[in-house]
Design a protein around this motif. Structure first.
Motif, PDB file in Angstrom:
ATOM      1  N   ASN A 150     -16.633  -2.551  19.024  1.00  0.00           N
ATOM      2  CA  ASN A 150     -15.456  -3.340  19.375  1.00  0.00           C
ATOM      3  C   ASN A 150     -14.291  -2.926  18.485  1.00  0.00           C
ATOM      4  OD1 ASN A 150     -13.859  -5.360  20.535  1.00  0.00           O
ATOM      5  ND2 ASN A 150     -14.375  -6.775  18.897  1.00  0.00           N
TER       6      ASN A 150
ATOM      7  N   THR B  76     -10.368  -3.826  17.847  1.00  0.00           N
ATOM      8  CA  THR B  76      -9.266  -4.755  18.093  1.00  0.00           C
ATOM      9  C   THR B  76      -8.053  -4.251  17.336  1.00  0.00           C
ATOM     10  OG1 THR B  76     -10.842  -6.581  18.212  1.00  0.00           O
ATOM     11  CG2 THR B  76      -8.531  -7.157  17.924  1.00  0.00           C
TER      12      THR B  76
ATOM     13  N   GLY C 185      -4.580  -5.095  22.744  1.00  0.00           N
ATOM     14  CA  GLY C 185      -5.824  -5.765  23.100  1.00  0.00           C
ATOM     15  C   GLY C 185      -7.049  -5.193  22.429  1.00  0.00           C
ATOM     16  N   LYS C 186      -8.183  -5.377  23.098  1.00  0.00           N
ATOM     17  CA  LYS C 186      -9.489  -4.976  22.582  1.00  0.00           C
ATOM     18  C   LYS C 186     -10.089  -3.895  23.453  1.00  0.00           C
ATOM     19  CE  LYS C 186     -12.138  -8.694  22.603  1.00  0.00           C
ATOM     20  NZ  LYS C 186     -13.087  -9.757  22.269  1.00  0.00           N
TER      21      LYS C 186
ATOM     22  N   GLN D  77     -15.243  -2.044  28.235  1.00  0.00           N
ATOM     23  CA  GLN D  77     -14.312  -3.089  28.636  1.00  0.00           C
ATOM     24  C   GLN D  77     -13.000  -2.895  27.883  1.00  0.00           C
ATOM     25  OE1 GLN D  77     -16.368  -6.708  27.673  1.00  0.00           O
ATOM     26  NE2 GLN D  77     -17.637  -6.619  29.498  1.00  0.00           N
TER      27      GLN D  77
ATOM     28  N   GLU E 281      -9.463  -4.824  27.372  1.00  0.00           N
ATOM     29  CA  GLU E 281      -8.863  -6.139  27.591  1.00  0.00           C
ATOM     30  C   GLU E 281      -7.469  -6.052  28.192  1.00  0.00           C
ATOM     31  OE1 GLU E 281      -7.300  -8.729  24.272  1.00  0.00           O
ATOM     32  OE2 GLU E 281      -9.209  -9.698  24.704  1.00  0.00           O
TER      33      GLU E 281
ATOM     34  N   ASN F  88      -7.637  -5.444  31.823  1.00  0.00           N
ATOM     35  CA  ASN F  88      -8.752  -6.161  32.437  1.00  0.00           C
ATOM     36  C   ASN F  88      -9.670  -5.201  33.184  1.00  0.00           C
ATOM     37  OD1 ASN F  88      -9.554  -8.711  32.056  1.00  0.00           O
ATOM     38  ND2 ASN F  88      -8.468  -9.590  33.803  1.00  0.00           N
TER      39      ASN F  88
ATOM     40  N   THR G 101     -13.173  -2.873  33.473  1.00  0.00           N
ATOM     41  CA  THR G 101     -14.569  -2.749  33.077  1.00  0.00           C
ATOM     42  C   THR G 101     -15.180  -1.581  33.835  1.00  0.00           C
ATOM     43  OG1 THR G 101     -14.787  -5.111  32.675  1.00  0.00           O
ATOM     44  CG2 THR G 101     -16.814  -3.899  32.993  1.00  0.00           C
TER      45      THR G 101
END
Length: 126
Positions: free
Chosen positions: A57, A59, A66-67, A97, A99, A102, A104
């Motif tokens: 992850n 960030t 976003g992430k 994913q 962010e 949006n 995936t």
């Protein structure tokens, strides 16, 4: 943090890391969290089976990008055929994913092949 345990016929490894990262090309400096789990078992003659799971992850810090996260999992085996040659098979699943958009994406991969190692034990994938 890292935790590893060796058993007579198996191995288990758990790793976690948190720190700063220079970015991934789309975002600048960010906080990076990673976690992995690997299990390997060689209790059956000539056969090693194993599994792996991971989390990544990123960030961003100071930007609104976003992430970015990745989840992965794998399972596979190696079987010693003899004279240092092993058959190897593995199946991987990876989900990314993002962010900000949006988005995936899930990908899978299956591999089958031969490996060489002059030892007597089956090769471990993880």
């Amino acid at each position: 943090a890292s935790l590893k345990r060796k058993f007579r016929r198996a191995g288990l490894a758990l790793n976690y890391s948190r720190g700063l990262n220079t970015g991934n090309g789309a975002s600048g400096t960010g906080r990076l969290d990673t976690a992995t789990l690997a299990l390997s078992y060689t209790g059956i003659r000539r056969l090693n089976i194993g599994g792996y799971g991971g989390y990544y992850n990123l960030t961003s810090l100071g930007q609104n990008t976003g992430k970015f996260s990745t989840y992965s999992g794998s399972a596979g085996f190696t079987y010693t055929l003899g004279h240092g040659i092993s058959l190897s098979a593995r199946y991987d699943v990876n989900q990314q994913q993002i962010e900000l958009g949006n988005s995936t994406r899930t990908s899978t991969r299956a591999t089958l092949g031969f490996m060489f190692s002059p030892g007597t034990l089956p090769l471990a994938l993880w």
